[in-house]
Design an enzyme around this catalytic site. Structure first.
Site, short mmCIF file in Angstrom:
data_model
loop_
_atom_site.label_atom_id
_atom_site.label_comp_id
_atom_site.label_asym_id
_atom_site.label_seq_id
_atom_site.Cartn_x
_atom_site.Cartn_y
_atom_site.Cartn_z
N GLU B 210 -38.68 53.47 1.48
CA GLU B 210 -38.84 53.51 -0.31
C GLU B 210 -37.34 53.19 -0.90
O GLU B 210 -37.30 52.51 -1.94
CB GLU B 210 -38.73 55.06 -0.23
CG GLU B 210 -40.38 55.62 -0.10
CD GLU B 210 -40.52 55.99 1.07
OE1 GLU B 210 -39.85 55.64 2.38
OE2 GLU B 210 -41.85 56.20 1.50
N HIS B 279 -43.52 68.47 1.17
CA HIS B 279 -44.38 67.35 0.64
C HIS B 279 -45.11 68.17 -0.71
O HIS B 279 -45.95 67.60 -1.13
CB HIS B 279 -45.64 67.26 1.45
CG HIS B 279 -45.49 66.11 2.61
ND1 HIS B 279 -44.51 66.32 3.61
CD2 HIS B 279 -45.96 64.97 2.75
CE1 HIS B 279 -44.50 65.19 4.46
NE2 HIS B 279 -45.45 64.42 3.80
#
Lengths: 350, 476
Positions: B210, B279
């Site tokens: 990322e 998450h």
């Protein structure tokens, strides 16, 4: 898989891991080329000395990272890059890269003094300057960020098929950032047109490469199949040779290339760094024995029979005049108008 | 003219120092770069280098002298053809040739408070500038009804895909990259079919990296492309947040307006279902904090299509905070390819007169359900779908407050410095006289999201909490 093997083979044949000693180079530059080298390096040096002085007078604030000693690296690379197509991005030690990109020294200095005529209208400062026109993409204050942004520049060159190469500068310290390797991976995987330049001035900030880097930096692309070479960054002829060879490789569509230039900054990391982490003897040996500007000057006189009086003095004089004008411009330019505080946050959507 | 060598400032904070040692003597020739003296600053002993060439005509400060103010002349340098007689010592000390009014940067700062009376003041027409100054202005009008004549049923997931496909057909520079977006067809199948239509050049599977690919996309945007970066979830974008903020959001300003960054960062945000704390985070207030970014959060299919298309066409970096839980829900969406929801404009989803419920993303649906429940109890709630988090539509919120005099905020994120807190501040600053009750915030519990189903439900805002909060501000 076949591609990877090919790349590895290419790497084996093209990597020259030896640091070439200065005496090994047998350059044959033209007189015009020498004049350009000398002039462009001297412009950087005098510009930086003036920046140091203006910093001392309080006209430049914050951080100010000087490039004195490293001039041959950016000058030699710029000499062989395609000025109409290639893009450049670097870290916060960026004044020289802008001058090399033919940006106006007056506007660079005016940015350093935080004035409206600076490239960023006084809102960027020493570490954050850009020129879309010259395809200079900064000037970034976050160590390692230039690697990712530069990889994106290369990505765009390939996407647009415009024939440009991204020339991506980082320091030895920045070479330890994780994002550099994330980008090496993508750049090699997708054969992006990128020349990664590591300016190894030996001391990330104050921590020497022997204490911060395991192994050699030019080899750090090896696992990704990126060829690398270590080059004497104080010898502009070597810089030019290596950069040309690397750029040829990249332009042929073979993917990225890493060049590590062994260089040295005479000043501290920034203006407030007394550089106690290195000895005076070390500094003076680099200054006296390996100075990149002296080397070119000597070459002009000793190898090319050029004259100090006729060929060199006029350049000194020209640079002196440019710097004087630069200083005056940067002092006389007004502070940004108060309304500038609010502009350029977003591009207005109609 | 002889040149004065001045006591230099050698750190951002130094105002005076000690002249520790002269390295050069009177009469010595010096060149630029030569060390002439050593001084002690507030931090260290530093070398002073000459910036000009010449002969050291006179040393004005003795070795060991302390508290020498910055910019005091410490020596005089003679140029070619000058002698010590040319030195006018009485001229010392001098100040550097800078206008005092210019050397003080205070003017730029004293006016940085959030009133709109600043420099350009009433003449400012730029909406973004007015917004930055804290003004409450009506966002661009948007007649949504004209687009609703022709609609089609689609899931939020399909609406997002259609938005990308339409914009990719329209502009070759638009491309999408991220983990599993191409051959896998998207981790949540949002990019389904795009690879087939647009090919591997424009639909790009990235490594799981990322920080690198977000920074790369920012560089590509600066160099003329229009990337859509998909984060598999925004939780993973924390690896990339440096580039989102330091590179994408700030560069336009730092470049004096030269270098824009037309980029979209999108992906699911907030809690999914039973995936635990790492998450399950809402990043609305994180990104909404940052000048230089725009942040939108669609709820239904029309929102998803109209906001994502707006984000792709916007010349600025835009964060599109989606929600996995509503990807599969079906709504009507306009067919018109020019259905572009103006960023910065909220939508009143349900009009009402008793209380205003302000929500975004998945919480809009829950708020509408809560409003139905409230109606059964005789409370007529107005529900605002923010659509955009930054720039927040202050105007629509305040207009509603004027009508209902009561506000409940609903968000999936934590309360501290959250979107609800911002709206409460807005009401204090601009709506105080219209309020009949304190703002009540409905939000996630201030804990990392637990895994156990009962605890997870307790931690996330539920419909009955919204109902309770609305009744509370109505004193019912």
């Amino acid at each position: 898989m076949a591609q990877t093997e090919k790349a590895q083979k290419a790497q084996k044949t093209e990597r020259k891991p030896e640091l070439r000693a200065i005496s090994n180079s047998k350059p044959n530059p033209s007189k015009d080329e020498l004049i350009q080298f000398y002039r462009n390096m001297l412009l950087i040096r005098r510009f930086e000395e003036k920046a140091a002085q203006l910093y001392g007078m309080g006209l430049i604030g914050g951080f100010c990272h000087l490039y004195i000693g490293q001039e041959a690296v950016v000058t030699g690379i710029t000499a062989v890059q395609d000025q109409d197509k290639d893009s450049v991005v670097t870290t916060y030690r960026d004044h020289a890269h802008m001058l090399a990109c033919d940006m106006d020294p007056r506007m660079v200095m005016a940015e350093l003094t935080g004035r409206i005529d600076g490239y960023s209208r006084g809102k960027g400062g020493s570490m954050h300057m850009f020129s879309k026109e010259k395809r200079f993409f900064g000037g970034h204050g976050i160590v390692g960020a230039s690697a990712s942004i530069g990889t994106g520049l290369g990505f765009a060159h390939k996407y647009k098929e415009d024939g440009g190469v991204a020339i991506v500068y980082n320091g030895d310290g920045g070479s330890n950032q994780g994002q550099v390797y994330e980008c090496y991976n993508m750049a090699s995987l997708w054969k992006l047109p990128i020349l990664y330049v590591i300016e190894n001035n030996k001391y990330a900030m104050g921590t020497s490469t022997t204490r911060h880097a395991a192994g050699e930096l030019y080899k750090r692309g090896e696992g990704f199949g990126i060829p690398g070479e270590q080059v004497d960054g104080q010898d502009i002829f070597e810089v030019q040779r290596a950069a040309k060879q690397a750029l040829d490789h990249v332009r042929e569509g073979k993917g990225p290339y890493i060049l590590e230039f062994m260089t040295y900054r005479y000043r501290g990391h920034s203006m407030s760094d007394p550089a106690n982490y290195r000895t005076k003897e070390e500094v003076s040996s680099w200054k006296e024995e390996r100075d990149p500007i002296d080397k070119v000057k000597r070459f002009m006189i000793e190898e090319k029979d050029m004259s100090e009086e006729k060929d060199i003095k006029p350049i000194d004089k020209e640079i002196k005049a440019i710097i004087k004008e630069t200083e005056e411009f940067a002092k006389d330019s007004p502070l940004p108008d108060e309304s500038e505080l609010w502009t350029d946050v977003l591009i207005e959507v109609e | 003219m002889p040149i004065n060598v001045l006591m230099p400032a050698l750190s951002p904070t130094m105002t005076e120092g000690t002249l520790a040692k002269w390295i050069k003597k009177e009469g010595d020739m010096v060149n630029p770069g030569d060390v002439i003296a050593e001084i002690e600053t507030d931090k260290a002993t530093m070398e002073v280098e000459a910036a000009d060439e010449g002969k050291l005509g006179k040393l004005l400060i003795a070795e060991g002298a302390e508290n020498i103010a910055v910019n005091t002349p410490i020596a005089v340098l003679l140029e070619e053809g000058e002698s010590a007689d040319d030195i006018d010592v009485s001229a010392a000390p001098i100040t550097p040739s800078i206008d005092e009014s210019q050397s003080e940067p205070d003017v730029a700062y004293t006016s940085s408070n959030s009133t709109a009376t600043q420099a350009a003041g009433a003449d400012i027409e730029n909406r973004d500038i007015l917004y930055a100054q804290g003004a409450v202005i009506e966002p661009p009008k948007f007649d949504e009804a004209v687009f609703m004549d022709e609609t089609y049923e689609c899931t939020v997931r399909e609406a997002l895909r259609d938005a990308m496909a339409e914009e990719m057909r329209r502009d070759d520079l638009v491309h999408v990259l991220g983990e599993e977006v191409a051959e896998y067809q998207g981790a949540y199948k949002v990019t389904q079919g795009l690879l087939d239509e647009f090919g591997a050049k424009r639909v790009i599977d990235t490594p799981i990296t990322e920080h690198g690919f977000a920074g790369m996309a920012v560089g590509a945007a600066m160099n003329g492309l229009k990337p859509i970066v998909e984060f598999m979830t925004f939780n993973f974008a924390m690896q990339a947040i440096d580039h989102i903020i330091n590179s994408a959001a700030k560069t336009l300003y730092m470049a004096g307006g030269q270098l824009g960054c037309p980029i979209v960062f999108r992906g699911p945000n907030g809690a999914a279902s039973r995936v635990g704390a790492q998450h399950s985070q809402c990043y609305a207030s994180w990104y909404a904090h940052v000048p230089g970014l725009k942040v939108v959060a669609p709820w239904n299919s029309a929102d998803a299509k109209g906001l994502l298309k707006a984000a792709i066409r916007d010349p600025n970096p835009v964060l599109v905070l989606e929600n996995e839980m509503i990807y599969g829900q079906t709504f009507e969406a306009p067919k018109d390819e020019d259905y572009i929801i103006p960023i910065g404009r909220a939508k009143v989803e349900k009009e009402g007169s008793d209380v205003t419920i302000v929500a975004f993303s998945i919480m809009v649906g829950k708020s509408l359900e809560a409003a139905e429940n409230l109606a059964e109890q005789g409370i007529d709630a107005e529900v605002i779908n923010l659509r955009t988090i930054r720039p927040l539509d202050r105007w629509t919120i305040l207009e509603s407050l004027k009508k209902t005099n009561r506000i409940v905020t609903v968000e999936e994120g934590w309360p501290f410095a959250g979107i609800g807190a911002e709206i409460a501040a807005l009401c204090m600053e601009h709506g105080f006289d219209h309020m009949d009750a304190p703002v009540v915030r409905v939000h996630a519990a201030d804990v990392p999201l637990p895994y156990a189903s009962n605890l997870e439900a307790l931690a996330l805002p539920q419909i009955d909490e919204i109902v309770r909060a609305a009744k509370e501000v109505c004193y019912r």
